[in-house]
Design an enzyme around this catalytic site. Structure first.
Site, PDB file in Angstrom:
ATOM      1  N   LYS A 304       0.841  -1.205   0.000  1.00 39.21           N
ATOM      2  CA  LYS A 304       0.000   0.000   0.000  1.00 39.21           C
ATOM      3  C   LYS A 304       0.873   1.250   0.000  1.00 39.21           C
ATOM      4  O   LYS A 304       2.051   1.202   0.360  1.00 39.21           O
ATOM      5  CB  LYS A 304      -0.883   0.004   1.259  1.00 39.21           C
ATOM      6  CG  LYS A 304      -1.998  -1.026   1.258  1.00 39.21           C
ATOM      7  CD  LYS A 304      -2.751  -0.987   2.576  1.00 39.21           C
ATOM      8  CE  LYS A 304      -3.795  -2.084   2.681  1.00 39.21           C
ATOM      9  NZ  LYS A 304      -4.987  -1.885   1.852  1.00 39.21           N
ATOM     10  N   ARG A 378     -10.511 -11.774   1.458  1.00 35.56           N
ATOM     11  CA  ARG A 378     -11.368 -12.796   0.842  1.00 35.56           C
ATOM     12  C   ARG A 378     -10.676 -14.155   0.840  1.00 35.56           C
ATOM     13  O   ARG A 378     -11.323 -15.188   0.915  1.00 35.56           O
ATOM     14  CB  ARG A 378     -11.727 -12.338  -0.584  1.00 35.56           C
ATOM     15  CG  ARG A 378     -10.536 -12.203  -1.498  1.00 35.56           C
ATOM     16  CD  ARG A 378     -10.825 -11.384  -2.743  1.00 35.56           C
ATOM     17  NE  ARG A 378     -10.982  -9.959  -2.455  1.00 35.56           N
ATOM     18  CZ  ARG A 378     -11.207  -9.035  -3.393  1.00 35.56           C
ATOM     19  NH1 ARG A 378     -11.305  -9.365  -4.665  1.00 35.56           N
ATOM     20  NH2 ARG A 378     -11.340  -7.767  -3.065  1.00 35.56           N
TER      21      ARG A 378
HETATM   22 ZN   LIG Z   1      -5.571  -5.836   1.872  1.00 35.72          ZN
END
Ligand SMILES: [Zn+2]
Length: 548
Positions: A304, A378
């Site tokens: 990120k 997920r």
């Molecule tokens: Zn993530």
């Protein structure tokens, strides 16, 4: 105020692990007149105008006398804040016209009674704001005038106003006490204007759970590793007389949990699947709540940005919410089989990190081509829901996760997104959410239209979509659903809480009230029974699938 004795009923769960915790003790009491008050203590009254105007001086005479509040001042203030004539309510008040104060010893604050159809009638979000900006004394009383069905939402709103985690060096270590009670305006004439013992037990449990959940989410990863999270689960388990089942590290890999193992394997502290189970011989249904517990999300090798990474300690909010919800449910008595499944991992960067292009096999037996290591939630939940189906034989599987940034774009910062294979359960989620103030709103459920987003040339699916503008939050949920398997005819509900998990830099404890309200019909406690579904909901989904 310590004379109420209620402090001792509240277990030390929320305070156990954090020496630097803000030392605010909240206890709910049946009647404000029980509370021992000194003259420096103060009281905050909150309610909608229509509720506050029903609260007579006589309802509160003992506490108002202790605080030396003149009766005529009280009566005039209520008349000013809560006009008796309907037409007066629309007359604009001067600035701060919704608050009056007697030397800060009694503050009376009205909240707007207006609510739209997708908001909570309790106006709980306003209650939190008022409590945060009006409670400073060492011994504080909060009295809320409301309808009985709004009390749980209001109790949670108070609880989330007093967070536990802090590392500020100047935060007072001195204990503060907050006593909270209610006057139920729908029962003013029948005599039962105060909460029952059962309701008080509920408010104390749910407040403790909301604060526990928020504390876990607020705690930075250096202090809330997967090992520390397991310690929190063990503390809850001990209090409830249960023993957690733990599968961790290499054992995850050996037993086929390729999702959880691969996401967490680069971190110093090993990934874990942890399960708490409340089993009832007479149970009519088996429910599994599965939580995403990414204690920190760097994004992995698809790392990120600096700004995008800040706040990623909150990525365990689903698992923290499941822990708080499970504690409340079992503490108050829950008559069905209930499992809490925690998928705990740190999505770290290291030589052993899973990579884009890697193909991993999940517990469902399906293979996944990794195309984004930052779409890890997920992947771990795929293992969690497959375990809930295969090993726990759950009729109803609920997964809760801070799953997608797209959730905020879809349903905003107040409403979680709900995705489910059952229309009846979808309605039940929305209804329960409005009653308990953990709001949610549906996403489209159409796997046959959307799942092609995950098409892969070399594996059963990719883990990220090809077109992020095509219902990205729903697609992320469908990825999880695909690991329960096409033959599953039970109920699956996915709650994406990425935005409502926090309000600014503070966790909200989201999910505790929602799960308990949605399953209120399994609760032995009257307060959650009141919020639970009014009809028996199905155990089979309504999907019409031909066998082709
Ligand atoms: Zn993530």
């Amino acid at each position: 105020m310590s004379e109420t004795g209620l402090e001792t009923q509240v277990s030390d769960l929320t305070f156990a692990s954090k020496a630097g915790a803000l030392n605010v003790n909240i206890s709910f009491v049946k009647d404000v007149s029980e509370i021992q008050l000194a003259k420096n203590d103060s009281m905050l009254m909150i309610g909608k105008s229509k509720d506050l105007k029903l609260v007579q001086h006589s309802h509160l005479s003992s506490v108002l006398t202790k605080l030396q509040i003149p009766a005529n001042w009280y009566n005039e203030s209520i008349n000013y804040l809560c006009p008796q004539k309907k037409t007066d309510e629309d007359t604009p008040k001067p600035a701060n016209g919704n608050t009056v104060s007697w030397l800060n010893k009694l503050v009376i604050n009205t909240i707007s009674g207006k609510f739209s159809r997708n908001n909570t009638p309790s106006r709980a979000h306003l209650i939190s704001k008022i409590v945060k900006s009006n409670c400073f004394s060492e011994n504080q009383v909060i009295l809320i005038a409301c309808e009985r069905r709004n009390a749980v939402a209001s109790a949670c709103a108070v609880a989330r106003s007093f967070p536990l985690y802090t590392s500020k060096t100047n935060d007072s270590k001195k204990q503060r006490n907050v006593a909270v009670s209610f006057l139920f305006t729908d029962n003013l004439t029948s005599g039962s204007i105060n909460p029952t013992d059962d309701e008080v037990k509920c408010f104390n449990a749910v407040a403790e759970s909301v604060r526990l959940t928020a504390k876990i989410v607020d705690t930075p990863c250096a202090e809330m590793t997967t090992n520390n999270f397991l310690d929190e689960i063990k503390r809850v388990a001990k209090d409830l007389g249960l023993e957690p089942m733990v599968i961790e590290g290499e054992e995850l890999n050996n037993r086929g949990f390729g999702g959880l193992y691969n996401v967490g394997k680069a971190a110093l502290h090993p990934p874990k699947l942890v399960v708490l189970s409340n089993l009832k011989p007479q149970a009519k249904r088996t429910i599994a709540w599965v939580g995403k517990g990414i204690v920190y999300d760097t994004g992995g090798l698809c790392i990120k940005s600096r700004a995008g990474m800040c706040g990623m300690k909150q990525d365990c909010g689903g698992a923290a919410g499941v822990l708080g919800a499970f504690y409340t449910a079992v503490k108050l008595g829950f008559e069905d089989n209930l499992h809490a499944v925690f998928c705990l991992a740190e999505n770290a960067v290291g030589p052993n990190a899973y990579r884009p292009d890697d193909i991993i096999k999940l517990y469902s037996g399906k293979t996944v081509e990794i195309t984004n290591t930052d779409a890890e939630g997920r992947v771990v939940l795929g293992d969690g829901v497959a375990y809930a189906r295969k090993d726990l034989k759950a009729d109803i599987i609920v997964d809760m996760a801070t799953l997608t940034g797209a959730q905020g774009a879809a349903t905003g910062k107040y409403h979680a997104a709900v995705l489910t294979n059952s229309e009846k359960w979808e309605s039940a989620c929305v209804d329960a959410s409005k009653l308990c103030a953990d709001l949610c709103y549906p996403l489209v459920f159409s796997p046959e239209l959307h799942f092609s987003e995950f098409n892969s040339e070399v594996a059963d699916m990719k883990n990220s979509v090809s077109n992020p503008s095509n219902a990205a939050s729903a697609c992320a949920g469908l990825f999880i659903h695909s690991h329960i398997g096409p033959k599953y005819d039970g109920i699956w509900i996915h709650l994406d809480i990425a935005s409502p998990v926090s309000d600014g830099d503070r966790a909200t404890g989201f999910g505790v009230a929602l799960l308990n309200s949605l399953f209120g019909d399994s609760s032995l406690n009257s307060a959650f029974k009141l919020l639970g579904p009014t009809t028996t909901l199905p155990l089979k989904n309504e999907e019409t699938e031909s066998d082709d």
